[in-house]
Design a protein around this motif. Structure first.
Motif, PDB file in Angstrom:
ATOM      1  N   LEU A  93       0.831  -1.207   0.000  1.00 38.82           N
ATOM      2  CA  LEU A  93       0.000   0.000   0.000  1.00 38.82           C
ATOM      3  C   LEU A  93       0.869   1.263   0.000  1.00 38.82           C
ATOM      4  O   LEU A  93       0.607   2.222  -0.730  1.00 38.82           O
ATOM      5  CB  LEU A  93      -0.932  -0.026   1.219  1.00 38.82           C
ATOM      6  CG  LEU A  93      -1.848   1.202   1.377  1.00 38.82           C
ATOM      7  CD1 LEU A  93      -2.770   1.332   0.176  1.00 38.82           C
ATOM      8  CD2 LEU A  93      -2.659   1.091   2.669  1.00 38.82           C
ATOM      9  N   GLN A  94       1.913   1.211   0.841  1.00 36.80           N
ATOM     10  CA  GLN A  94       2.818   2.355   0.892  1.00 36.80           C
ATOM     11  C   GLN A  94       3.527   2.560  -0.443  1.00 36.80           C
ATOM     12  O   GLN A  94       3.722   3.684  -0.885  1.00 36.80           O
ATOM     13  CB  GLN A  94       3.833   2.159   2.024  1.00 36.80           C
ATOM     14  CG  GLN A  94       4.734   3.366   2.239  1.00 36.80           C
ATOM     15  CD  GLN A  94       5.691   3.134   3.398  1.00 36.80           C
ATOM     16  OE1 GLN A  94       5.713   2.055   3.981  1.00 36.80           O
ATOM     17  NE2 GLN A  94       6.465   4.162   3.725  1.00 36.80           N
ATOM     18  N   ARG A  96       2.323   1.650  -3.381  1.00 39.95           N
ATOM     19  CA  ARG A  96       1.354   2.232  -4.325  1.00 39.95           C
ATOM     20  C   ARG A  96       1.155   3.724  -4.064  1.00 39.95           C
ATOM     21  O   ARG A  96       1.117   4.539  -5.000  1.00 39.95           O
ATOM     22  CB  ARG A  96       0.019   1.489  -4.209  1.00 39.95           C
ATOM     23  CG  ARG A  96       0.020   0.118  -4.866  1.00 39.95           C
ATOM     24  CD  ARG A  96      -1.395  -0.381  -5.072  1.00 39.95           C
ATOM     25  NE  ARG A  96      -2.115  -0.515  -3.811  1.00 39.95           N
ATOM     26  CZ  ARG A  96      -2.135  -1.611  -3.068  1.00 39.95           C
ATOM     27  NH1 ARG A  96      -1.458  -2.679  -3.459  1.00 39.95           N
ATOM     28  NH2 ARG A  96      -2.811  -1.648  -1.944  1.00 39.95           N
ATOM     29  N   GLU A  97       1.032   4.079  -2.792  1.00 44.76           N
ATOM     30  CA  GLU A  97       0.880   5.504  -2.476  1.00 44.76           C
ATOM     31  C   GLU A  97       2.113   6.300  -2.894  1.00 44.76           C
ATOM     32  O   GLU A  97       2.003   7.418  -3.410  1.00 44.76           O
ATOM     33  CB  GLU A  97       0.632   5.681  -0.968  1.00 44.76           C
ATOM     34  CG  GLU A  97      -0.730   5.158  -0.527  1.00 44.76           C
ATOM     35  CD  GLU A  97      -0.902   5.281   0.968  1.00 44.76           C
ATOM     36  OE1 GLU A  97       0.081   5.648   1.654  1.00 44.76           O
ATOM     37  OE2 GLU A  97      -2.034   5.026   1.464  1.00 44.76           O
ATOM     38  N   ARG A  98       3.295   5.712  -2.677  1.00 41.90           N
ATOM     39  CA  ARG A  98       4.514   6.410  -3.088  1.00 41.90           C
ATOM     40  C   ARG A  98       4.568   6.568  -4.607  1.00 41.90           C
ATOM     41  O   ARG A  98       4.950   7.623  -5.133  1.00 41.90           O
ATOM     42  CB  ARG A  98       5.750   5.653  -2.575  1.00 41.90           C
ATOM     43  CG  ARG A  98       7.059   6.399  -2.895  1.00 41.90           C
ATOM     44  CD  ARG A  98       8.265   5.743  -2.227  1.00 41.90           C
ATOM     45  NE  ARG A  98       8.482   4.379  -2.718  1.00 41.90           N
ATOM     46  CZ  ARG A  98       8.219   3.276  -2.030  1.00 41.90           C
ATOM     47  NH1 ARG A  98       7.719   3.374  -0.800  1.00 41.90           N
ATOM     48  NH2 ARG A  98       8.445   2.078  -2.544  1.00 41.90           N
ATOM     49  N   ASP A 100       1.942   6.640  -6.597  1.00 49.41           N
ATOM     50  CA  ASP A 100       0.936   7.656  -6.951  1.00 49.41           C
ATOM     51  C   ASP A 100       1.478   9.057  -6.697  1.00 49.41           C
ATOM     52  O   ASP A 100       1.292   9.980  -7.519  1.00 49.41           O
ATOM     53  CB  ASP A 100      -0.351   7.430  -6.149  1.00 49.41           C
ATOM     54  CG  ASP A 100      -1.049   6.136  -6.549  1.00 49.41           C
ATOM     55  OD1 ASP A 100      -0.785   5.653  -7.672  1.00 49.41           O
ATOM     56  OD2 ASP A 100      -1.846   5.619  -5.736  1.00 49.41           O
ATOM     57  N   TYR A 101       2.112   9.191  -5.537  1.00 53.65           N
ATOM     58  CA  TYR A 101       2.678  10.499  -5.218  1.00 53.65           C
ATOM     59  C   TYR A 101       3.764  10.882  -6.228  1.00 53.65           C
ATOM     60  O   TYR A 101       3.833  12.033  -6.682  1.00 53.65           O
ATOM     61  CB  TYR A 101       3.244  10.482  -3.792  1.00 53.65           C
ATOM     62  CG  TYR A 101       3.994  11.732  -3.435  1.00 53.65           C
ATOM     63  CD1 TYR A 101       3.298  12.924  -3.164  1.00 53.65           C
ATOM     64  CD2 TYR A 101       5.387  11.739  -3.378  1.00 53.65           C
ATOM     65  CE1 TYR A 101       3.992  14.073  -2.834  1.00 53.65           C
ATOM     66  CE2 TYR A 101       6.070  12.892  -3.064  1.00 53.65           C
ATOM     67  CZ  TYR A 101       5.372  14.056  -2.788  1.00 53.65           C
ATOM     68  OH  TYR A 101       6.045  15.194  -2.468  1.00 53.65           O
ATOM     69  N   ARG A 104       2.027  11.831  -9.380  1.00 52.79           N
ATOM     70  CA  ARG A 104       1.488  13.194  -9.270  1.00 52.79           C
ATOM     71  C   ARG A 104       2.611  14.229  -9.294  1.00 52.79           C
ATOM     72  O   ARG A 104       2.473  15.309  -9.892  1.00 52.79           O
ATOM     73  CB  ARG A 104       0.661  13.335  -7.992  1.00 52.79           C
ATOM     74  CG  ARG A 104      -0.647  12.565  -8.007  1.00 52.79           C
ATOM     75  CD  ARG A 104      -1.573  13.063  -6.897  1.00 52.79           C
ATOM     76  NE  ARG A 104      -0.976  12.888  -5.568  1.00 52.79           N
ATOM     77  CZ  ARG A 104      -1.119  11.825  -4.818  1.00 52.79           C
ATOM     78  NH1 ARG A 104      -1.837  10.790  -5.263  1.00 52.79           N
ATOM     79  NH2 ARG A 104      -0.563  11.764  -3.624  1.00 52.79           N
ATOM     80  N   ASP A 325       0.706  14.491   2.318  1.00 52.23           N
ATOM     81  CA  ASP A 325       0.364  13.056   2.317  1.00 52.23           C
ATOM     82  C   ASP A 325      -0.364  12.764   3.623  1.00 52.23           C
ATOM     83  O   ASP A 325       0.219  12.740   4.719  1.00 52.23           O
ATOM     84  CB  ASP A 325       1.643  12.232   2.216  1.00 52.23           C
ATOM     85  CG  ASP A 325       1.313  10.785   1.899  1.00 52.23           C
ATOM     86  OD1 ASP A 325       0.110  10.409   1.999  1.00 52.23           O
ATOM     87  OD2 ASP A 325       2.256  10.054   1.580  1.00 52.23           O
ATOM     88  N   THR A 327      -1.816   9.939   4.566  1.00 57.57           N
ATOM     89  CA  THR A 327      -1.465   8.606   5.119  1.00 57.57           C
ATOM     90  C   THR A 327      -0.190   8.685   5.922  1.00 57.57           C
ATOM     91  O   THR A 327      -0.038   8.114   6.994  1.00 57.57           O
ATOM     92  CB  THR A 327      -1.323   7.600   3.970  1.00 57.57           C
ATOM     93  OG1 THR A 327      -2.517   7.625   3.202  1.00 57.57           O
ATOM     94  CG2 THR A 327      -1.090   6.227   4.511  1.00 57.57           C
ATOM     95  N   SER A 328       0.795   9.441   5.373  1.00 54.64           N
ATOM     96  CA  SER A 328       2.090   9.577   6.102  1.00 54.64           C
ATOM     97  C   SER A 328       1.885  10.315   7.391  1.00 54.64           C
ATOM     98  O   SER A 328       2.476   9.984   8.423  1.00 54.64           O
ATOM     99  CB  SER A 328       3.082  10.311   5.190  1.00 54.64           C
ATOM    100  OG  SER A 328       3.311   9.559   4.031  1.00 54.64           O
TER     101      SER A 328
END
Length: 332
Positions: A93-94, A96-98, A100-101, A104, A325, A327-328
């Protein structure tokens, strides 16, 4: 933290398999048993933990049954696998978020570069517009200088025309004076000729009377006749000289009339040149008005471009600032 796919349970199984074969469970042997995957540091740490667990189990009281030990080991392994799976899911998940970030961020950087390119184009276009405006200002200044020069030339020409008008009036006055003088001279010469003629007729009558009365004084009268002939010759010479002077005056009058005609033609040409200069002055004034309108249009365009440039820079700054972020922040 171990890499994805490598956990303590896998290391333990590979270690037990090596021990079952009667071999020493070294780091390289365990890594080969795992399919040449996993970090040696991680494998070393797991092996160390397993060895310490074996030493702990050996030191435990002999009353603890093997079944309970196996159950505890199985539960520990299951908990470890669940924890490892949870860690793996959190890591994915992290990741994927990284990603995505990062996507972006790359998009923001791309848009920032696009805005920078547009900003550069707008800046260059603004510089070009400013240069064109400067050139038009210089052209307007040159036009104003040319207009001032033409106006000064127009005033100088009007002054010269006034001077020429004065000269022409003076010449006309002199011509009229010459005509008056010539007419006076003609009248005086006519009167003098009439007077001389009357006097001559009187003298002839007197001489005829004296000739009839005084024949004895013929010699004396002949002398008087000789003197009269001389006077007549002198008068004749004077009359001829007067005729020459009259012809000279007539020639001078003709020359004055020709000069007057030339000056009149010059005056007409000067008036035509003055009319052309006036038309040129009107044209330059129209051109100056057009340049003023173009300058106003360029000023409005420059102001609009500056406003668009400020908006583009504001958007660029907003896109360049990193997004928060959530989540972070929650994890922290």
């Amino acid at each position: 933290m171990a890499r994805g796919g490598i956990n303590k349970a896998l290391v333990q199984k590979a270690r037990q398999a090596i021990l079952a074969r009667g071999e020493h469970p070294s780091i390289d042997a365990v890594r080969v048993a795992l399919g040449n995957t996993g970090s040696k540091t991680t494998i070393h740490r797991y092996l160390k933990e397993l060895e310490e667990a074996d030493h702990g189990r050996r030191a435990a009281p002999a009353a603890l049954s093997d079944e309970l030990a196996n159950l505890v080991a199985h539960l520990a392994e299951q908990l470890l696998e669940e924890a490892q799976a949870e860690v793996t899911r959190e890591r994915e998940l992290q990741d994927r978020e990284r990603r995505d970030y990062q996507d972006r961020l790359r998009q923001a950087e791309d848009r920032g570069q696009q805005f920078e390119g547009k900003c550069t184009e707008l800046t260059e276009w603004l510089q070009t517009a400013q240069q064109e405006l400067q050139q038009e200002r210089q052209a307007r200044q040159l036009a104003e200088v040319e207009s001032a020069r033409l106006l000064q030339a127009h005033r100088d020409l009007e002054t010269r025309l006034q001077d020429r008008d004065g000269q022409i009036r003076s010449l006309e006055e002199k011509h009229q004076h010459a005509r008056d003088a010539l007419e006076h001279y003609r009248q005086a010469a006519k009167e003098q000729r009439e007077q001389e003629q009357h006097r001559h007729e009187g003298q002839v009558q007197q001489l005829q009377l004296e000739l009839r009365q005084l024949q004895q004084t013929l010699m004396f009268k002949q002398d008087e006749m000789t003197q009269l002939n001389r006077d007549n010759a002198r008068l004749l010479t004077e009359a001829r000289q007067q005729q020459k002077d009259l012809r000279a005056l007539q020639l001078q009058l003709t020359q004055h009339e020709q000069t007057l005609e030339k000056r009149q033609r010059t005056l007409i040409e000067s008036e035509q040149a003055n009319s052309a200069l006036r038309e040129r002055c009107d044209t330059l004034q129209c051109e100056v008005a057009r340049l003023d309108e173009a300058r106003a249009t360029q000023s409005q365009l420059v102001q609009s471009l500056q406003e668009r440039l400020v908006e583009a820079l504001t958007q660029l700054k907003l896109l360049a600032s990193p997004p928060v972020d959530s989540t972070s922040n929650q994890a922290g």
